[in-house]
Design an enzyme around this catalytic site. Structure first.
Site, short mmCIF file in Angstrom:
data_model
loop_
_atom_site.label_atom_id
_atom_site.label_comp_id
_atom_site.label_asym_id
_atom_site.label_seq_id
_atom_site.Cartn_x
_atom_site.Cartn_y
_atom_site.Cartn_z
N HIS A 115 0.81 -1.22 0.00
CA HIS A 115 0.00 0.00 0.00
C HIS A 115 0.85 1.27 0.00
CE1 HIS A 115 0.35 -0.20 4.54
NE2 HIS A 115 0.46 1.10 4.37
N ASP A 146 0.31 -7.60 1.57
CA ASP A 146 0.73 -6.20 1.76
C ASP A 146 2.25 -6.07 1.81
OD1 ASP A 146 0.40 -3.49 1.92
OD2 ASP A 146 0.01 -3.45 4.07
N GLY A 219 3.16 6.23 8.48
CA GLY A 219 4.51 6.50 7.98
C GLY A 219 5.49 5.42 8.37
N SER A 221 4.61 2.38 8.07
CA SER A 221 4.25 1.26 7.20
C SER A 221 5.44 0.80 6.38
CB SER A 221 3.13 1.67 6.24
OG SER A 221 1.91 1.78 6.91
N GLY A 271 -2.93 -6.00 -9.38
CA GLY A 271 -2.32 -4.73 -9.74
C GLY A 271 -3.05 -3.51 -9.24
N ILE A 272 -3.67 -3.59 -8.06
CA ILE A 272 -4.39 -2.44 -7.52
C ILE A 272 -3.88 -2.09 -6.13
CG2 ILE A 272 -6.48 -2.98 -8.82
CD1 ILE A 272 -7.71 -3.93 -6.12
N GLY A 274 -5.89 -1.27 -3.13
CA GLY A 274 -7.31 -1.34 -2.84
C GLY A 274 -7.65 -1.32 -1.37
#
Length: 672
Positions: A115, A146, A219, A221, A271-272, A274
């Site tokens: 993400h 993720d 941040g 992440s 490929g998103i 989401g």
């Protein structure tokens, strides 16, 4: 243009700010070998010679992090720049967001969260708090885990080793990163509080998650969770500061996924970038913030701002998480063709297409097409039950598959339409075809305009008697003189083509809406007539389910044997591997799966899966079609404890489930 009537609530959705958010030792010199070599050289020399000292062997330098003092050197701050569409903020052009990451190889290979980077046009990376950024490129991403792997330009970087010990509650850990977009490095201390936590969130579905209490903020992440020796225990990705609970992707899962990502392979991804969203009522799905260029999602036509509402027929994110979405991806190969339904939020258009298949195109739905018509003409009866019980709202309908008495026809209907009739279709005492009817009360359905229901008939004789489907509807329309005729439109699905007539205000102002459809398969061997009475919005949704499921699956009563059913006329079947011995009606529609449910017990059986309830009396069997993917199911018989289990269905496969008085069954794949 077909538009869904959605409340303005959705643009007020605020995605909870939970996003947050980490080597081998040098070889030693073989001292014994060096000394022995020197002794041998001395023994070989003349007694009067002075022995020369052995050559020194330097200890190789290592760039691996081995202490907390060195952790910052291998932690990176990432800025992803691009165009994103946020549910709350809308379109954000040339937006930039920051996260963290960590280097795992001196060549510049680094790990972060999906993400943080997916959909970005460019990445800027600051290594160890440097004042100037470096460029980096994405090697691979995993939406469901993720995780993402990037390659930073240059080499000779300090790097982390993975922790190899047991991860247990009480283990001291440190969260390293650059929170809140600040260029100042932070390191917070805590312990592992739970070794295996729930990994389902609204942006990922991680199989192995660690819960800890080392404070992290937005941040952080993608940053590392490390031991006191600087070894990576996990990858920080979520947190809830209000409860002092923070979460990291366990290195057990991360290492397996990262190994594939660094080779350029995307894992469990379309490929998103989401996020799962739900209004808690009628709309849920995966909100797409950005799309990776050249990905399956991009090639299908999915855009930022879309909501993926269904995949392989399964409604997504009903629980507000990515769990169902990721389960589908994990039970399919990356190259598999997957049906998707998308709500284009800015235009309210509903699109259908396929990942690794056909591009998105406007879909047809009677619920969309006629929603305004039904809303403008509410039924005079409050329930519209005609003595069969009130019609529930759309969200309350569950469905079951019914077949006619000859097992030549089938369709899905609401379980509350329990008054059914599958007898042969007769005219003047002569059987002309098959028929199937369902309603809360069939007598009221036939005799009044205040009860929902459906009648489905198919006949070779109709195809011989009428030149086209429109001619049949011209004749049938004469019986609807108490309705207002609103016109005729073309109809087509993957098996049948024809026309349908729309009638409203049946029985007077505020009366029911009736759909009368006539269609034929491509070979024209028979003709079908399907008529449905609509009382409320729930019945419109039921009509869509009926139209997605009705089919002729065997030889029709009164036929000459020419009718072969929609499955065989609309779908190419693979006859290899024993397929020629399998009945034609066992083969599912393309991309779906079928289960032959065989009730060999002395009691009735109720089998429920994918929101489809199938009831079988003792000693009977039935073929039911389901979306491919992983499903939970329940089997119940009077006098027995119910069975709750799982079944993973592959596209175009056939399964067999048999239950008797001694034991429950399992989904056993019999084809291919």
């Amino acid at each position: 243009m077909k538009r869904l009537r959605l409340s303005f609530w959705f643009m007020a959705i605020i995605i909870a700010g939970l996003l947050v958010g980490c080597g081998e030792k040098a070889p030693t010199v073989d001292v014994d070998a060096t000394v022995n070599a020197a002794i041998a050289q001395t023994a070989a020399a003349k007694p009067t010679d002075t022995p020369a000292p052995p050559p020194s062997t330097p200890t190789p330098a290592t760039m691996a992090v081995t202490s907390l003092d060195d952790v910052q050197k291998a932690i990176i701050q990432i800025e992803a720049q691009g165009t994103f569409v946020d549910p709350a903020e809308g379109l954000q052009l040339n937006a930039a967001g920051r996260g963290s990451g960590f280097i795992i190889d001196e060549s510049g290979i680094a790990v972060t969260n999906n993400h943080v980077v997916t959909g970005a046009a460019l990445l800027k990376v600051w290594v160890g708090g440097e004042s100037s950024p470096r460029n980096a490129r994405i090697l691979g991403v995993s939406e469901c885990s993720d995780l993402a792997v990037i390659d930073i330009e240059g080499d000779g970087y300090p790097f982390f080793n993975w922790y190899t010990g047991d991860i247990k509650p009480g283990l001291d850990v440190y969260a390293a990163g650059f929170p809140l977009g600040d260029p100042e490095f932070t390191l917070t201390r805590g312990i592992v509080s739970k070794a295996r936590a729930n990994g389902d969130t609204n942006w990922a579905s991680v199989d192995a998650v660690i819960e800890h209490d080392a404070t992290i903020n937005p941040g952080n992440s993608g940053g590392a969770l490390v031991t006191s020796d600087g070894e990576v225990v996990g990858v920080n990705y979520a947190g809830a500061s209000s409860t002092n609970q923070y979460f990291a992707i366990s290195n057990v899962e991360a290492q397996k996924v990262v190994a594939q990502l660094r080779e350029g392979q995307d894992v469990h991804s379309i490929g998103i970038n989401g996020t799962a969203v739900s209004d808690g009522d009628t709309l849920s799905g995966i909100w797409v913030s950005s799309v990776k260029s050249g990905s399956p999602a991009d090639k299908t036509g999915i855009k930022a701002g879309d909501i993926i509402t269904r995949m392989e027929g399964l409604v997504l994110a009903t629980d507000g998480t990515m769990a169902d979405y990721c389960d589908i991806l994990r039970t399919h190969n990356p190259q598999d063709t997957l049906d998707v339904e998308v709500l284009r939020f800015d235009t309210q258009e509903v699109l259908e297409g396929q990942l690794n298949g056909r591009e998105l195109a406007l879909s047809f739905s009677f619920a969309q097409e006629l929603g305004n018509e039904v809303a403008a003409n509410p039924p005079a009866s409050s329930g519209g039950s005609g003595g069969g019980g009130s019609t529930p709202p759309a969200a309350d309908y569950s469905y079951t598959v019914i077949t006619d008495n000859s097992n030549s026809m089938r369709m899905e209907v609401p379980t509350t339409w329990s008054d059914t009739d599958g007898s042969a279709w007769e005219s003047d005492g002569t059987i002309i075809g098959g028929s199937l009817a369902a309603s809360p009360n069939l007598n009221a359905f036939w005799d009044t305009y205040d009860t929902p229901g459906v009648f489905f008939a198919a006949s070779e004789a109709l195809a011989q008697a009428y030149d086209d489907t429109g001619s049949l509807l011209d004749v049938l329309g004469s019986s609807l003189s108490e309705c207002r005729y609103d016109g005729r439109k073309e109809y087509a699905d993957n098996v049948y083509t024809g026309v349908y007539d729309l009638y409203s205000n049946c029985g007077g102002d505020g009366g029911s809406v009736i759909i009368s459809l006539a269609a034929q398969p491509a070979d024209g061997s028979f003709m079908i007539w399907l008529t449905t009475q609509i009382i409320g919005e729930a019945d419109l949704n039921a009509l869509d389910r009926i139209l997605n499921s009705f089919d002729v699956i065997g030889t029709l009563p009164g036929s000459t044997g020419q009718s072969s059913g929609g499955a065989s006329s609309g779908q190419t079947q693979n006859t290899g591997g024993g397929a020629s011995d399998i009945p034609a009606d066992w083969f599912p529609p393309a991309g779906q799966a079928s289960i032959v449910i065989d009730n060999q017990s002395s009691m009735d059986l109720t089998f429920t899966m994918a929101n489809i309830e199938t009831k079988l009396v003792a000693g009977t069997s039935q073929v039911v079609y389901y979306p491919a993917g992983n499903h939970t199911f329940t089997a119940a018989s009077p006098g027995f404890d119910s069975q709750n289990s799982e079944c993973t269905l592959a596209p175009d496969a056939i399964y067999y489930y048999v239950s008797d008085d001694s034991s429950w069954g399992n989904c056993v794949q019999i084809y291919p």
